[in-house]
Design a protein around this motif. Structure first.
Motif, PDB file in Angstrom:
ATOM      1  N   GLY A  43       1.749  -6.299   3.917  1.00  0.00           N
ATOM      2  CA  GLY A  43       2.139  -7.690   4.154  1.00  0.00           C
ATOM      3  C   GLY A  43       2.020  -8.497   2.872  1.00  0.00           C
ATOM      4  N   SER A  90      -1.605   3.589  -0.937  1.00  0.00           N
ATOM      5  CA  SER A  90      -2.529   3.601  -2.086  1.00  0.00           C
ATOM      6  C   SER A  90      -2.885   5.046  -2.447  1.00  0.00           C
ATOM      7  CB  SER A  90      -3.822   2.857  -1.745  1.00  0.00           C
ATOM      8  OG  SER A  90      -3.531   1.600  -1.200  1.00  0.00           O
ATOM      9  N   ASP A 219      -4.664 -10.939   5.415  1.00  0.00           N
ATOM     10  CA  ASP A 219      -4.074 -11.914   4.497  1.00  0.00           C
ATOM     11  C   ASP A 219      -4.478 -13.364   4.787  1.00  0.00           C
ATOM     12  OD1 ASP A 219      -2.746 -10.134   2.822  1.00  0.00           O
ATOM     13  OD2 ASP A 219      -1.043  -9.957   4.187  1.00  0.00           O
ATOM     14  N   ASP A 264      -1.276   1.088  -5.887  1.00  0.00           N
ATOM     15  CA  ASP A 264      -0.305   1.205  -4.792  1.00  0.00           C
ATOM     16  C   ASP A 264       1.006   1.706  -5.396  1.00  0.00           C
ATOM     17  OD1 ASP A 264      -2.085   0.234  -2.922  1.00  0.00           O
ATOM     18  OD2 ASP A 264      -1.318  -1.809  -2.966  1.00  0.00           O
TER      19      ASP A 264
HETATM   20  N1  SPD Z   1      -1.246  -8.367   0.687  1.00  0.00           N
HETATM   21  C1  SPD Z   1      -0.982  -7.178  -0.064  1.00  0.00           C
HETATM   22  C2  SPD Z   1      -2.135  -6.267  -0.096  1.00  0.00           C
HETATM   23  C3  SPD Z   1      -1.899  -4.990  -0.823  1.00  0.00           C
HETATM   24  C4  SPD Z   1      -3.155  -4.437  -1.275  1.00  0.00           C
HETATM   25  N2  SPD Z   1      -3.173  -3.088  -1.480  1.00  0.00           N
HETATM   26  C5  SPD Z   1      -4.441  -2.727  -1.923  1.00  0.00           C
HETATM   27  C6  SPD Z   1      -4.830  -1.405  -1.494  1.00  0.00           C
HETATM   28  C7  SPD Z   1      -6.142  -1.016  -1.995  1.00  0.00           C
HETATM   29  N3  SPD Z   1      -6.596   0.245  -1.509  1.00  0.00           N
END
Ligand code: SPD
Length: 357
Positions: A43, A90, A219, A264
């Motif tokens: 998101g 990730s 979020d 990611d």
């Molecule tokens: N709102 C976007 C969040 C994405 C974050 N990804 C982080 C993953 C860490 N393992």
């Protein structure tokens, strides 16, 4: 009569061509038309104007869905109800998906913009030679806090969070690895520890944090912090950068005991139906100007070296979000701990969450 016949023949030829064309348009051979591409991302993790730009440039219609944890994403991909063409897991999850044979090898020849990525983010242990994945964003886990709401107090350690004066002040990220990891790090253990006694200790220590925890959120942490409704959040660095863009009283710190360095990456699931369009989308996101626009919008750290020149200097030079390789070396990347250990982390996290209520 001759004229009528030639009109009829021409009509037949056009219909045949159209029919053939319709077939073409559906089979993802690179022609614009009714092609679609299903993208599965975290998101708040893309500038949606870029999706429109991609659709306009390629004629490919993007169906866009979001998830809020690696585990939720994996379950959905394994269920197979919707087939996704591009996903953004990730690192430890990419390793797990490779082992489970869920990913398609990428065709680097279709990804010329891969040259834009800083070598530092390529060929990492979870995906040697980037056979299955290419970098999207990266970052750390840390503490965002507002000293003004804490009587000027500064934080630089996980253990600071257990201070009794912080009752109901802390938001925690809704992620098993992050929260259990914070407990482990606060005790001096590794984020990838699988020793059950250590994990139990981490969970017990986390239970003692309960009075200080205001909420465990996704979020929503951003609005709560921006609007001064919460003073502290344990979160991903990009969310901190986003919050700090809206509320200049807030600071971000990577705790001194250590923390997580994460990546990611974009992947193509094995079940993808539009493999060529998936490569087109990934290559589009790797374009320097596109990546710069995306980074300015989502505020996470970009691995795209060529994009940095198009971004505001103060963003790229902010060491809190673009830490030096010297600092990142001290951080730990999550490893794929195997199904049993990951399930144990999830169980402990669930117990911790239930204990709070
Ligand atoms: N709102 C976007 C969040 C994405 C974050 N990804 C982080 C993953 C860490 N393992």
């Amino acid at each position: 009569m001759k004229k009528l016949l030639s009109i009829l023949v021409a009509g037949l030829l056009v219909s045949a061509a159209l029919l053939y064309g319709v077939h073409w348009l559906n089979n993802d051979q690179g022609y614009a038309g009714d092609k679609t591409l299903t993208v599965y991302n975290w998101g708040d993790y893309i500038d949606t104007d870029l999706i429109k730009q991609f659709e306009k440039e390629t004629g490919i219609k993007v169906v866009y869905e979001t998830f809020d944890s690696n585990e939720a994403m994996l379950t959905k991909i394994q269920q197979g109800g919707t087939t996704y063409d591009v996903a953004v897991p990730s690192e430890y999850m990419i390793d797990k998906m490779i082992q489970a044979n869920l990913l398609l090898p990428l065709d680097h020849a279709q990804l010329p913009n891969l040259k834009n990525i800083d070598q530092r983010f390529m060929d990492l242990p979870f995906d040697p030679k980037n056979k299955y994945s290419v970098p999207y964003f990266w970052g750390t886990v840390g503490i965002a806090y507002n000293p003004k709401l804490l009587g000027g107090k500064k934080l630089d350690s996980w253990n600071d969070l257990w201070d009794p004066s912080l009752k109901q002040k802390i938001l925690l990220i809704d992620g098993a690895r992050e929260v259990i990891g914070m407990g482990l790090n606060s005790l001096g253990y590794s984020l990838n520890d699988t020793n059950k006694a250590h994990l139990q200790k981490a969970k017990e220590k986390l239970s003692e944090l309960t009075p200080n925890v205001k909420a465990i959120v996704g979020d929503e942490n951003k609005l709560l912090m921006q609007n001064n409704e919460a003073a502290i959040a344990v979160l991903w660095s990009g969310d901190a950068a986003d919050i700090m863009g809206e509320n200049e009283d807030i600071d971000y710190v990577v705790p001194k005991e250590g923390s997580n360095l994460w990546f990611d990456n974009m992947v193509i699931p094995k079940t993808a139906k539009h493999v060529k369009a998936a490569h087109q989308f990934i290559n589009f996101m790797l374009d320097a100007k596109v990546a710069a626009q995306n980074t300015e919008y989502v505020a996470y750290s970009s691995p795209n070296k060529a994009a940095l020149q198009y971004m505001p200097k103060e963003m790229v030079e902010d060491k809190r979000f673009y830490p030096s390789p010297g600092l990142t070396k001290r951080l730990e990347v999550y490893k794929n701990l195997g199904q049993k250990n990951l399930a144990y982390y999830n169980d402990l996290f669930l117990e911790f969450k239930m204990h709070r209520k």
